[in-house]
Design an enzyme around this catalytic site. Structure first.
Site, mmCIF file in Angstrom:
data_model
loop_
_atom_site.group_PDB
_atom_site.id
_atom_site.type_symbol
_atom_site.label_atom_id
_atom_site.label_comp_id
_atom_site.label_asym_id
_atom_site.label_seq_id
_atom_site.Cartn_x
_atom_site.Cartn_y
_atom_site.Cartn_z
ATOM 1 N N GLU A 105 0.894 -1.234 0.102
ATOM 2 C CA GLU A 105 0.179 -0.351 -0.140
ATOM 3 C C GLU A 105 1.091 0.989 -0.177
ATOM 4 O OE1 GLU A 105 -4.146 1.587 2.223
ATOM 5 O OE2 GLU A 105 -2.883 -0.130 2.703
ATOM 6 N N GLU B 145 -1.829 0.384 12.861
ATOM 7 C CA GLU B 145 -3.249 0.924 12.428
ATOM 8 C C GLU B 145 -4.147 0.536 13.375
ATOM 9 O OE1 GLU B 145 -5.144 0.453 7.873
ATOM 10 O OE2 GLU B 145 -3.750 -1.892 9.269
#
Length: 866
Positions: free
Chosen positions: A456, A733
C-alpha cells in the site's frame, strides 16, 4: 546587552542550492540576553548592498528585498536588527543561496531510457547508464541536476554524488517531476569526465498500492542528468544525457519497493562510471519525450539514512529459523557485512512475530525479501532501491552461525529537522510519544504515507489531515508538505474533488466509487491551515487557495443546499472506530453523514478565516454562511436541544464541541454528556481516525479533564497505552492490531506502523505539557498545562519560527511549579491550573507556582485553530 542574529533561512530550505523561487522569502531568529526583547526594525543586505532599515517586527518569511534571481544566480544574504530599546545587532553570518533552472528552456539534456527488460514477477533489474564529456580547464564551479522516471543513484568519475536515497521520490509525475541540484565542483576535472546513473523502477514503474498492479505511470524507466560547469573566463559548459549514452544491466537483478532487491556480486561492473570505460558492448539508450516545464526544484529535504541500529537479540524460531531483532520497528533497509565464502543469503522482513515466526500475513502481496548472491569474497552490501518496514529480519543461507554484528538496520526518511520534544514521568506515556515519533519517521518517507511495510504505502489524505498538527510540532515539515500540497492541487479532479491519496494513481480497480470524501478531502484545507498556524506561512494559503476553495465547493455540492448528505452510498467516515468489526472498518457508531456534516462545517470555517487573512471579505462571508448552514444542520439532525448526541459516541460529541457546531444550551450540557459516554465505554477509546484527534481536547475544553486523563491513561484494549503494554515501538493502525494473546488481528488490513492514532501526541505537547500557538507561527504562545496527580512532571520544547520555546512543570504534594521559556520577539499567555487569571509575559525565562489539588480540572482554554 548581546543580540545575535542567526543566519537567514531561505523559504523552508535546509540547503538553499538549486532552489525554485525567484524571490525567496527570508526568516531569521535572534538570540538576546535581555528579558522582553523584541525586534523593532531590520535591514537585509544582498551581495553587499544594504536595502535600508525597515521599521517592522516581522522576521518570519519576510519578502525578498532585491531583484528577482535568474536561473543559476547566486546571492549572499545578511541580516541585522534593532530592538525596541534602539540597540542594533551586528550583521548575521552570511547565507549563500543559489537558484536552480527557473527557465525550463535551459534544460539541454534529454530524458533517456534503457531498453525494456523482460517482465518479471518480483521487480525488474536495475539498469546502468553512462556517458562521457570533455570539460575545459579553469573550473570554478560545477553543478549537476538530475531526476528520473524511477529511482536513481548518481556517480561522477567513479564517486557517488550526494547522500540522497530513492531520488527523486514520488510526485505527480505528469505535472511535477522533482529534480535536485548537487555541488560536484570537487568531482569534476579538466579533460574527460564520466557520469553514471543506476536506475530502478521505484514508484514510477514498480508495484504500487494494494491491487498487485505495476507500470501505473509508464512501462519504461528513464533519467535526465545535466552537468553545468562554470569556468574562470566566464564561460559555461553544459553537458548531459543524450542519444550517445549507453546502458547495460548490472548486479541488481531484481528491484522493487514492495518486493525487495536481489544483488548478484559477480555481476558487478568495475569502473563503469569512470572515464575511459569500454562500453562498446553496451546498448544504446533511447531519447524519450519530456516537457521540461514539468521539472521542478524541491520544496523540502531529500530522503536520507539518518541512523543505524544494531541487533538487540538473536532469536531461534520454533521452525529453526534465525531471526534478528533490532528492538525497534523502523523503516529502512539492512546493511550487511557479507563474509568470505557466503553463497545466497535471503533476508525476509516483518514488523512482528507470531507464534515465534515472522508475522508476514499483514504484508499481503509485498514480499519484503532481499537476496544477496555472494561471490565468495567479503564485502558490505546495502540495497539501493527498496525499503522495508520491520523490526525483525530472518536470515537464511548464512555460512555457519549468523553473526549479529554483521548486520545494521539503516533508518530512512525525509531528512527533516527535529524541532519538538516531549517527556513526562509516566514511562508508558513517554513510550507512547516515542512510538509516535518513530511512526512519523517511518511514514514521512518522501510522501506522508499510511504504512511503510505492506502493499500500500500511499499518501492517504485523511491520515495526514488528522496527524498534521502533531507532525508540524515534532519536525519541520513545512518544505516537505508544501511540495505534497502542490501535488494535491495538481492531482485534484476537475470538479474540485480531492483523491483519497496523493500522489494519485488508480492502484485498485476494486475500490468503491467515492464522492467528496469527508475528512480525506479536508486535507486540502486542514493541512495548509496547519502550516499557517504552526509556521506563520501566509504564502501557503495564497498558493493553495484555489485548491482549498475547489475542494469545499465540491464538498458542498455533495451536501446540497440543505446540507443533507444522501443516506445511501459509501464513505470512509470515522474509519476504524474501535467498535467497528474487524472486517468492516467503516462501520462506526456515528454515521458517515454526521461526520461529513461536521467536517464540511470545519473546512468552511477554515476558508472563512483564511479569507480574512488573505483580505477577501466576499469569500469570507460566503464560507462563513456555509459554516452556519452546516452547523445548523448538525444541531438539527444529530443533536437534541439539550446537547445529547442522536448517535451516542465519543466522536459525535468531540466533533460537535471542537468544531463549534452547538448553541450555548447544547454546549453547556454536551461536555458532561460526553464524559458520561466515555464512562459508559469503560473509559476506553470509542472513536476512529476522524474523531480521535479531538476527543481529549473536547473533554478538557468542557471542564472534564479528569475524564480525559482516565481515558488517556487507560491500558486495556482499546486504548492508546494498550499497544505500549504489548511491546509496541510504533503506533498501530488498529486499536487491536495485535490481540492480547499475541496473535495478529484476523482482519485483512492491519499495520503496526500507522501514525493516524498518533495524533494524540499533539494533545501531549499542547495540553499536557502546555505549549500551544495562540497566534500564527507562535508569535503569541498559549501556556496552559493540564496536570494530573498521576504525573510528577512533564516538559516539552519546540523550536518555533522565532526561536526555542519550552515549558516544564512539576507537581508534588499539591504544589504546582511551572517554568516557561519564551523566545525573543514573542509573548506568552500563562494560564495556571488553579484557574487564576491569565498572565501575559514577554520573552525570557519565567517561573510560576500555585496549588493544585487532586481532582481539579483546568478550565476551558482558547485554541487558535478554532
Amino acid at each position: 546587552m548581546s543580540t545575535v542574529v542567526r543566519p537567514a533561512v531561505i523559504e523552508h530550505h535546509r540547503e538553499p542550492l538549486g532552489i525554485g523561487e525567484a524571490s525567496p522569502r527570508l526568516s531569521w531568529t535572534v538570540d538576546a540576553d535581555v528579558a522582553g526583547w523584541s525586534q523593532a526594525a531590520y535591514e537585509i543586505e544582498v551581495d553587499g548592498h544594504a536595502h535600508g532599515r525597515v521599521d517592522s517586527a516581522e522576521q518570519v518569511l519576510v519578502a525578498w528585498p532585491a531583484a528577482a534571481l535568474d536561473s543559476r544566480e547566486r546571492r549572499t544574504v545578511r541580516v541585522r536588527v534593532w530592538g525596541a530599546d534602539g540597540g542594533a545587532s551586528d550583521w548575521s553570518a552570511p547565507t549563500v543561496l543559489e537558484a536552480g533552472l527557473l527557465d525550463p528552456s535551459l534544460w539541454r539534456a534529454d530524458l533517456v531510457a534503457p531498453p525494456l527488460p523482460e517482465t518479471g514477477s518480483g521487480g525488474e533489474p536495475a539498469a546502468l547508464l553512462r556517458g562521457e564529456a570533455e570539460i575545459g580547464g579553469g573550473i570554478v564551479r560545477a553543478r549537476i541536476r538530475a531526476t528520473a522516471h524511477g529511482v536513481m543513484t548518481l556517480h561522477v568519475n567513479g564517486a557517488p554524488v550526494g547522500d540522497d536515497a530513492l531520488h527523486p521520490g514520488w510526485t505527480s509525475y505528469a505535472t511535477r517531476l522533482r529534480y535536485r541540484t548537487w555541488d560536484v565542483t570537487d568531482l569534476v576535472r579538466p579533460g574527460r569526465n564520466a557520469i553514471g546513473v543506476h536506475l530502478a523502477d521505484g514508484w514510477y514503474r514498480g508495484y504500487l498500492g494494494f491491487g498487485g498492479l505495476r507500470d501505473l505511470y509508464g512501462d519504461r524507466t528513464a533519467a535526465i542528468v545535466q552537468l553545468e560547469v562554470e569556468h574562470a573566463d566566464g564561460s559555461l559548459t553544459v553537458v548531459g544525457t543524450d542519444a550517445s549514452w549507453r546502458s547495460a544491466l548490472g548486479p541488481v537483478t531484481r528491484s522493487d519497493l514492495y518486493m525487495g532487491e536481489t544483488f548478484v556480486a559477480d555481476r558487478v561492473v568495475g569502473g563503469w562510471s569512470e572515464p575511459g570505460f569500454d562500453d562498446a558492448a553496451w546498448d544504446a539508450v533511447e531519447v524519450v519525450d519530456l516537457d521540461p516545464a514539468t521539472l521542478v526544484a524541491p520544496d523540502g529535504p531529500a530522503v536520507r539514512a539518518t541512523e543505524a541500529i544494531r541487533v538487540t537479540e538473536t532469536i531461534h524460531s520454533p521452525s529453526g529459523r534465525t531471526i534478528l531483532d533490532f528492538g525497534q520497528n523502523l523503516v529502512g533497509r539492512l546493511r550487511v557485512h557479507v563474509p568470505k565464502g557466503a553463497g545466497t543469503i535471503v533476508l525476509r522482513h516483518a514488523e512482528v512475530l507470531e507464534d515465534g515466526e515472522l508475522g508476514t500475513r499483514p504484508l499481503r502481496r509485498a514480499r519484503a525479501t532481499d537476496e544477496i548472491v555472494a561471490d565468495g569474497t567479503a564485502f558490505t552490501w546495502e540495497p539501493s532501491f527498496t525499503f522495508h518496514g520491520f523490526r525483525y529480519a530472518e536470515v537464511t543461507g548464512w555460512p555457519g552461525t549468523v553473526d549479529p554484528a554483521a548486520f545494521e538496520a539503516v533508518v530512512l526518511h525525509t531528512d527533516m529537522r527535529r524541532i519538538g520534544t516531549f517527556s513526562c514521568s509516566d514511562p508508558l506515556l513517554d513510550r507512547l510519544h516515542e512510538n509516535v515519533v518513530w511512526g512519523m519517521r517511518g511514514n514521512f518517507l518522501d510522501v506522508p504515507t499510511d504504512c511503510p511495510q505492506r502493499d500500500e504505502r500511499l499518501g492517504w489524505t485523511g491520515d495526514l489531515m488528522a496527524f498534521a498538527p502533531t507532525a508540524a510540532y515534532l519536525y519541520d515539515t513545512a518544505g516537505m508538505l508544501t511540495g505534497w500540497l502542490a501535488d494535491l492541487a495538481a492531482d485534484q479532479h476537475d470538479d474540485g474533488n480531492v483523491p483519497v491519496y496523493i500522489p494519485w494513481a488508480d492502484v485498485d480497480p476494486h475500490m468503491p466509487p467515492l464522492g467528496a470524501e469527508a475528512g480525506w478531502g479536508d486535507a486540502a484545507t486542514v493541512v495548509p491551515w496547519t502550516l499557517y498556524e504552526r509556521y506563520g506561512d501566509v504564502g501557503i494559503l495564497e498558493r493553495q487557495w484555489s485548491s482549498m476553495t475547489a475542494w469545499v465547493d465540491a464538498f458542498a455540492r455533495r451536501a446540497g443546499d440543505a446540507v443533507d448528505f444522501a443516506s445511501g452510498g459509501f464513505s470512509f467516515g470515522d474509519w476504524l472506530d474501535s467498535a467497528a468489526p474487524d472486517d468492516q472498518p467503516w462501520a462506526a457508531r456515528l454515521p458517515w453523514q454526521a461526520v461529513a456534516t461536521a467536517y464540511l462545517a470545519q473546512s468552511a470555517r477554515i476558508l472563512r478565516d483564511a479569507a480574512d487573512v488573505l483580505g477577501n471579505p466576499e469569500a469570507g462571508a460566503r464560507y462563513g454562511a456555509l459554516f452556519d448552514r452546516a452547523a445548523a444542520r448538525y444541531r438539527a439532525e444529530y443533536v437534541t436541544p439539550t446537547g445529547r448526541a442522536a448517535f451516542p459516541s465519543q466522536t459525535a460529541y468531540a466533533l460537535a464541541l471542537r468544531f463549534g457546531l452547538l448553541d450555548e444550551t447544547q454546549t453547556a450540557h454536551a461536555g458532561a454528556l460526553m464524559a458520561a459516554q466515555v464512562a459508559a465505554d469503560g473509559f476506553r477509546i470509542g472513536s476512529g481516525f476522524l474523531g480521535t484527534p479531538h476527543v481529549l481536547d473536547a473533554l478538557v475544553d468542557a471542564g472534564e479533564a479528569a475524564t480525559a486523563w482516565r481515558l488517556l491513561l487507560q491500558r486495556a484494549v482499546p486504548s492508546w497505552l494498550y499497544a505500549v503494554t504489548m511491546g509496541a515501538t510504533t503506533v498501530w493502525e488498529r486499536w487491536n492490531s495485535m490481540l492480547p494473546d499475541g496473535s495478529i488481528n484476523p482482519g485483512e488490513m492491519t499495520s503496526f506502523n500507522h501514525y493516524a492514532f498518533g495524533a494524540v501526541a499533539d494533545f501531549l505537547q499542547r495540553r499536557v505539557a502546555g505549549l500551544a500557538p495562540a497566534a500564527p507561527g507562535y508569535r503569541r504562545i498559549r501556556v496552559a498545562p493540564v496536570p494530573t496527580p498521576e504525573l510528577a512532571w512533564a516538559r516539552t520544547e519546540h523550536e518555533t519560527p522565532y526561536g526555542r520555546a519550552a515549558v516544564s512543570w512539576t507537581l508534588e504534594d499539591g504544589a504546582f511549579a511551572l517554568e516557561v521559556v519564551v523566545p525573543p520577539s514573542t509573548e506568552a499567555e500563562i494560564a495556571l491550573p488553579d484557574g487564576s487569571e491569565t498572565v501575559v509575559v514577554g520573552s525570557g525565562t519565567h517561573l510560576f507556582a500555585c496549588a493544585f489539588a487532586p481532582g481539579e480540572a483546568a478550565g476551558p482554554a482558547a485554541s487558535f485553530a478554532g
